[in-house]
Scaffold this motif. Structure first.
Motif, short mmCIF file in Angstrom:
data_model
loop_
_atom_site.label_atom_id
_atom_site.label_comp_id
_atom_site.label_asym_id
_atom_site.label_seq_id
_atom_site.Cartn_x
_atom_site.Cartn_y
_atom_site.Cartn_z
N VAL A 21 0.83 -1.20 0.00
CA VAL A 21 0.00 0.00 0.00
C VAL A 21 0.87 1.26 0.00
N LEU A 22 1.92 1.26 0.83
CA LEU A 22 2.82 2.41 0.85
C LEU A 22 3.52 2.62 -0.49
N LEU A 23 3.94 1.50 -1.11
CA LEU A 23 4.59 1.60 -2.42
C LEU A 23 3.63 2.17 -3.47
N MET A 24 2.39 1.66 -3.47
CA MET A 24 1.39 2.17 -4.42
C MET A 24 1.07 3.63 -4.14
N ARG A 25 1.08 4.03 -2.84
CA ARG A 25 0.80 5.43 -2.51
C ARG A 25 1.87 6.35 -3.10
N GLN A 26 3.12 5.92 -3.02
CA GLN A 26 4.17 6.72 -3.62
C GLN A 26 3.98 6.87 -5.13
N MET A 27 3.60 5.77 -5.77
CA MET A 27 3.38 5.82 -7.21
C MET A 27 2.21 6.73 -7.56
N PHE A 28 1.13 6.63 -6.79
CA PHE A 28 -0.05 7.45 -7.07
C PHE A 28 0.24 8.94 -6.83
N LEU A 29 1.04 9.25 -5.81
CA LEU A 29 1.39 10.65 -5.57
C LEU A 29 2.20 11.21 -6.73
N GLN A 30 3.13 10.42 -7.25
CA GLN A 30 3.90 10.85 -8.41
C GLN A 30 3.00 11.02 -9.63
N ALA A 31 2.06 10.09 -9.82
CA ALA A 31 1.13 10.20 -10.96
C ALA A 31 0.24 11.43 -10.81
#
Length: 280
Positions: A64-74
């Motif tokens: 979840v934390l990894l996906m959150r980082q990706m979504f913030l960048q997107a």
């Protein structure tokens, strides 16, 4: 993948430690009853269950934390991502990832390169298309600026060359000007004298024109005055005749003339009568 492999190895060591603790603490006698074995297994089950549950929670939260980082960048790039959940249970892909991990960490030679499927945006016409369009527009503007800069460089070089030619021409003109300085002064004096003569001629012409105009005005004024005097003379004569005809001597003279005229008429009649008798 290295991080997940390290976490998994750590949890497996903890599970091994649970069994080792059980062996060291509980398996001290040679024989056990069924109840004792059941208690030991239940205790081991609780410990292993807790460790596995903790590992699963940690893996899920890490993802979840990894996906959150990706979504913030997107989100920073105004992108919208979507994930296909069904692909998470694709056994073929899971096996390929397993083989890929084993080759990576075993140092074996790769037969084929594994390329996992990438996430795709929800709508290509949204932020991604806008971003690509803006990038292409900026690249086009950059290319135009490069062309204009190249053109400016060429124009500047041509301007420098033209400036050099103008400088040479100016120097040559200055030299000719020094040579013809004496002639220029003589020509300037003649031009000044000619200008003075033209000014005098123009002044005399203006004076003559003013004299002619003044004489014309005086002549017209004299004509008007002559006409006015003639009109006054005629009026005075008429007035004089009228006054004379109204005086007593003029009336007496007029009466005497009328009487004389009548007498002349009478004499003419009588004379005419005597001339007729003589003819008979």
């Amino acid at each position: 993948m290295r991080f997940a492999r390290y976490q998994r190895a750590q949890k497996l060591r903890e599970v091994d430690a649970c069994f080792e603790d059980l062996k060291d603490s509980r398996l001290t006698d040679e024989t056990f009853t069924i109840d004792e074995v059941t208690d030991m297994l239940n205790d081991l089950l609780g410990v292993v269950r807790g460790e596995v549950e903790l590992e699963l929670l940690n893996s899920a939260h890490t993802n979840v934390l990894l996906m959150r980082q990706m979504f913030l960048q997107a989100e920073k790039w105004h992108l919208k991502l979507q994930a296909d959940i069904s692909e998470l249970e694709n056994r073929d892909l899971l096996e390929k990832i397993k083989e890929f991990e084993e080759r990576e960490f075993a140092g074996a030679k790769r037969d084929t390169e594994f390329i996992p499927k990438k996430l795709e945006p929800v709508n290509e016409t949204g932020g991604t298309a806008l971003l690509h369009m803006k990038i292409e527009e900026l690249e086009g503007e950059n290319e135009n600026l490069k062309q204009r800069l190249c053109k400016f460089d060429k124009d500047f070089a041509a301007m420098i060359a033209s400036q050099g030619d103008l400088t040479s021409e100016l120097a040559r003109a200055k030299g000719e000007q020094r040579i013809n300085a004496g002639e220029g002064e003589a020509i300037g004096a003649l031009r000044k004298r000619m200008s003075g003569l033209e000014s005098e001629i123009e002044t005399e012409r203006q004076r003559g024109k003013e004299s002619v105009e003044s004489a014309g005005k005086d002549l017209a004024s004299a004509k008007h005055e002559l006409l006015r005097i003639r009109e006054m003379l005629e009026m005075a004569e008429k007035e004089l005749e009228k006054k004379v005809s109204q005086t007593t001597p003029f009336k007496n003279l007029k009466t005497m003339l009328q009487k004389k005229n009548e007498q002349m008429k009478d004499l003419r009649k009588r004379l005419a009568k005597y001339e007729t008798l003589e003819d008979e």
